[in-house]
Design an enzyme around this catalytic site. Structure first.
Site, mmCIF file in Angstrom:
data_model
loop_
_atom_site.group_PDB
_atom_site.id
_atom_site.type_symbol
_atom_site.label_atom_id
_atom_site.label_comp_id
_atom_site.label_asym_id
_atom_site.label_seq_id
_atom_site.Cartn_x
_atom_site.Cartn_y
_atom_site.Cartn_z
ATOM 1 N N GLU A 123 0.817 -1.213 0.000
ATOM 2 C CA GLU A 123 0.000 0.000 0.000
ATOM 3 C C GLU A 123 0.848 1.260 0.000
ATOM 4 O OE1 GLU A 123 -2.058 -0.823 3.644
ATOM 5 O OE2 GLU A 123 -1.313 0.995 4.548
ATOM 6 N N CYS B 254 -0.496 -9.481 3.106
ATOM 7 C CA CYS B 254 -1.897 -9.812 2.836
ATOM 8 C C CYS B 254 -2.668 -8.663 2.210
ATOM 9 C CB CYS B 254 -2.589 -10.228 4.123
ATOM 10 S SG CYS B 254 -2.354 -9.068 5.478
ATOM 11 N N HIS C 125 -11.442 -14.182 6.907
ATOM 12 C CA HIS C 125 -12.497 -13.202 7.197
ATOM 13 C C HIS C 125 -13.826 -13.857 7.487
ATOM 14 C CE1 HIS C 125 -9.714 -10.359 5.268
ATOM 15 N NE2 HIS C 125 -10.223 -9.556 6.157
HETATM 16 N N1 GLN Z 1 0.992 -11.404 12.865
HETATM 17 C C1 GLN Z 1 -0.199 -10.652 12.611
HETATM 18 C C2 GLN Z 1 -1.402 -11.478 13.006
HETATM 19 O O1 GLN Z 1 -1.358 -12.659 12.876
HETATM 20 C C3 GLN Z 1 -0.316 -10.261 11.164
HETATM 21 C C4 GLN Z 1 -1.556 -9.464 10.905
HETATM 22 C C5 GLN Z 1 -1.652 -8.891 9.510
HETATM 23 O O2 GLN Z 1 -1.048 -9.357 8.596
HETATM 24 N N2 GLN Z 1 -2.425 -7.876 9.342
HETATM 25 O O3 GLN Z 1 -2.425 -10.941 13.406
HETATM 26 ZN ZN ZN Z 2 -2.101 -10.629 7.205
#
Ligand code: GLN
Ligand code: ZN
Length: 808
Positions: free
Chosen positions: A644, A682, A733
């Site tokens: 991002e 992600c 999710h």
């Molecule tokens: N280590 C973080 C978790 O497992 C990673 C979260 C993320 O990638 N936003 O929550």
């Molecule tokens: Zn993540």
């Protein structure tokens, strides 16, 4: 001077100063309140926000900025673009994004100038939630739509799905109703919608191959219906956002603007075409010449474009100058803004409008509520409410320069800018010296990947398709309570430590039972992956209520980096050491990487972001080295935000990727070859930066793949990703339990491009938002999938060892 100036806003945060909307949404999903109660809370919030902006003296107040989940999703519903599987009439089993999509609402009039407000029987509030979350209090559970980051922000929108020969019809009247609602309450409003080209551009084709661009002819009549309806609701202006005008647009898309806006002209409604997040660049001439009544430009991100636009703007158009930063929390330097605006005003007269640079969706709500910030630092800041005041003050300073209150605001702004620049709190000579001393050897591991992985495997002895998770486990009510009681001083640190240790022990035990290979401690001590680290670093401050919506009901409270960053003491080491003491299996140390720390914080605007990133990298490097010394053999440095931060324009990307990759490598390179460095990413489009991701040279990357329908795997067809990789095998999710065969298939697809001995098995992301029963069920199946793969690929439990041992 009799000339007037119009002030307006592009959008106000919808969540509420106390995250009222989030709380209401979640209560509704849990069945604790009904739809009428949820709607009531929404109505109240809208009214509070309109009132606040009207009280500040803003001339035009936005509507259409409220959304039950996401404003792009609201628009999809508005024009009837809801996938069949999410509709009220969807049959069970109708669960795939590829299913043929049929649309309802044929009962709506085809005459675009005649709006028949008959509601669409097939879309209701729960439909929106099914698109977003895969489930709602009513209807069948199914696959949610893809979600991705909105330009270079940390806000996520629901990606519109398009099918070949898709039809669009005005089908959901929320924006229209809310505009009418505001007008009935006496507000002067301007509805805000995303424009047709950006809407199409930001969506994705599903099903048979085709080009979504070709849907324009089908789409425009629905927009015309919408404009007509908005005009009938009493609006005179509409803000049509076309943020894609700040991107490097394919020629076809750029050329389409003229004809699209010619066709969209409405005899009653005046269109303010809004652009933000960057410079118009080569789209400038397109933008200024469109047949619309006005143009909004972002002069925070791109101050240099102001005069160029003023020069080229046809004489009948208004220009809205976005001069107050909608993306950051620093108080506006009113003197500087005034200078800029004066130049524009000389040329434009009352055709000048003043506004924030973009929607204030990306800004926290109200600074006044912050009682714990140091007074000096607080005086350097402005949140949404204050930003609206700044916009209005700028107008006053232009039109009534001797207004006493405005002058007082101006003096306070000048004083704050001066105090901030000269504050000793900001500058740390030690940090600056360390930055200067960075050498090339600080940016690379001692050996190449092949050598490192062999040494690591000799110690870790992992099976083929090793299983792991991303770090967090369910954040139960008990965990949240423990943290909050400790924060409020209700329990002492011994009690707190005991309780967190118990959580860690439970989490390790559950993972052992599930037979996961590389464990995590579960992150129970963390409220948030950035805030947790920021709280223990110098150079950061925290707000109490500085929440910003990230997606749906999820909000983040980005910390504020105001000064040079350093680490006074180890942060995670004692938890990690304890967790590792409970298992013979490796337990991953878990850190948030420098780039993510940077982008999920509000950052300094008084030095380049690259400088702040390197400071963060050095602080984290110390933590990584300390973890290694404490006996941690696998350390994950999360970088979900790396994409991002990618500049929107191609020409700026290399420079960014160079410093971002360098920052990560500095944080990761202090350890021995034997220590395995993971990273995680992600919810972004990774395909275009896959080369830079490889350059980060993490030994293992776990990366979201399922939510975006395996799209990532295409990147590997063109590019040989060199190190170990765990493509996420299920979407976290959704509370739905993933299908074993689907996970097996995803990895088989990956195995076509990536040697099996380099594949890992893990979910898309962390599990903190899930509950334990579904988490255990999902992970049990994930481990099962890995075991099936070991058999199918005939790797045996030790194949990873054998294969990598050859390299050694
Ligand atoms: N280590 C973080 C978790 O497992 C990673 C979260 C993320 O990638 N936003 O929550
Ligand atoms: Zn993540």
């Amino acid at each position: 001077m009799t000339q007037n100036i119009t002030t307006h806003n592009l959008g106000f945060p919808r969540i509420g100063g106390d995250r009222e909307l989030k709380k209401a949404q979640e209560a509704y999903w849990r069945g604790e309140i009904d739809q009428a109660q949820l709607e009531h809370i929404g109505r109240e919030l809208r009214n509070i926000h309109w009132q606040l902006q009207a009280d500040a003296g803003l001339d035009l107040i936005p509507t259409g900025d409220f959304a039950w989940y996401d404003q792009v999703l609201t628009l999809s519903a508005t024009i009837g673009n809801i996938p069949a599987r999410h509709r009220k009439t969807a049959k069970p089993g109708h669960t795939h994004a590829h299913d043929d999509d049929q649309h309802c609402c044929a009962h709506l009039s085809h005459d675009v100038n005649e709006f028949n407000p008959a509601p669409c029987r097939d879309i209701d509030l729960d439909t929106l939630f099914r698109v977003a979350r895969g489930r709602a209090p009513t209807g069948n559970a199914t696959t949610a739509s893809d979600m991705t980051k909105w330009f270079d922000t940390n806000y996520h929108y629901l990606v519109p799905e398009f099918h070949q020969s898709q039809q669009f019809q005005l089908s959901w009247t929320q924006i229209i109703d809310e505009t009418a609602e505001a007008i009935a309450l006496g507000y002067k409003v301007k509805p805000v919608i995303l424009g047709p080209l950006s809407y199409l551009f930001l969506g994705k084709e599903k099903g048979a191959a085709f080009d979504r661009f070709d849907l324009l002819d089908n789409l425009l009549p629905a927009y015309q219906q919408l404009l007509t309806a908005l005009s009938q609701s009493g609006a005179t202006w509409v803000q049509v956002d076309e943020p894609i005008l700040v991107l490097d647009l394919p020629e076809k898309w750029q050329r389409a603007f003229e004809s699209v806006y010619n066709r969209l002209q409405h005899h009653k409604l005046k269109v303010l075409l809004a652009t933000y997040f960057g410079a118009l660049g080569e789209n400038l001439s397109t933008a200024v010449n469109l047949p619309v009544a006005g143009l909004h430009i972002d002069v925070v991100r791109a101050p240099e474009q102001l005069l160029a636009v003023v020069d080229r703007l046809p004489a009948h158009k208004i220009l809205s100058v976005g001069v107050v930063d909608g993306r950051n929390i620093w108080r506006n330097d009113l003197a500087k803004s005034l200078n800029l605006l004066k130049q524009a005003r000389e040329r434009l007269g009352d055709r000048l409008w003043v506004a924030p640079s973009c929607s204030l969706l990306h800004s926290p709500v109200n600074l006044e509520r912050e009682e714990k910030l140091p007074q000096d630092i607080k005086s350097w800041l402005a949140f949404a409410k204050q930003k609206v005041q700044e916009v209005v003050t700028l107008k006053t300073l232009l039109t009534r320069p001797f207004d006493a209150i405005a002058q007082e605001f101006l003096a306070a702004s000048v004083a704050a800018a001066h105090a901030r620049l000269n504050s000793p709190k900001i500058h740390n000579p030690e940090v600056q010296a360390r930055l200067k001393a960075i050498k090339p050897e600080h940016t690379q591991r001692s050996s190449v990947f092949a050598e490192r992985i062999a040494k690591q495997q000799a110690i870790l002895q992992l099976p083929a398709f090793p299983t792991t998770t991303i770090g967090s486990f369910p954040q139960t009510e008990h965990i949240r309570q423990t943290r909050s009681e400790f924060k409020q001083g209700k329990i002492n640190s011994v009690e707190y430590e005991n309780r967190i240790r118990q959580e860690i022990a439970d989490c390790i035990a559950k993972q052992e039972q599930l037979d996961i290979d590389v464990l995590v401690h579960g992150e129970a001590e963390r409220n948030d992956m950035v805030e947790y680290f920021g709280e223990q670093l110098n150079g950061y401050v925290f707000t109490q209520f500085g929440w910003v919506q990230s997606y749906g009901s999820r909000c983040v409270k980005p910390p504020i980096i105001f000064g040079d960053v350093s680490r006074p003491a180890p942060i995670t080491v004692s938890w990690a050491r304890y967790a590792q003491s409970l298992s013979k299996k490796p337990v991953k140390g878990m850190l948030t990487g420098p780039i993510t720390m940077l982008f999920w914080s509000f950052v300094r605007d008084d030095q380049p972001r690259a400088t702040t990133a390197l400071q963060l990298a050095l602080a984290l490097r110390d933590e990584v080295v300390d973890l290694e010394s404490a006996g941690i053999r696998v350390i994950q440095i999360d970088e979900p935000a790396i994409r991002e931060g990618l500049p929107l324009r191609e020409k700026d990307r290399k420079e960014y990727l160079d410093w971002a990759v360098k920052a990560f490598r500095i944080s990761a390179s202090g350890v021995q070859d034997e220590t395995q460095i993971h990273t995680h990413m992600c919810y972004s489009e990774f395909n275009d930066i896959i080369k830079a991701i490889a350059d980060m040279d993490a030994d293992v990357i776990t990366i979201e793949t399922s939510r975006s329908d395996g799209e990532l795997l295409q990147a590997f067809e063109q590019f040989n990703y060199p190190n170990d990789i765990g493509p996420g095998v299920y979407d976290i999710h959704s509370p739905n339990i993933p299908d074993i065969q689907a996970m097996v298939n995803l990895l088989k697809r990956a195995a076509r491009e990536i040697p099996v001995e380099r594949l890992w098995v893990n979910p898309d992301c962390g599990l903190k938002t899930r509950r334990w029963p579904e988490t255990e069920a999902a992970l049990a199946r994930m481990v099962e999938a890995a075991k099936i793969l070991r058999v199918e690929y005939n790797t045996g439990a030790s194949a990873k060892t054998n294969k990598t041992a050859e390299l050694a």
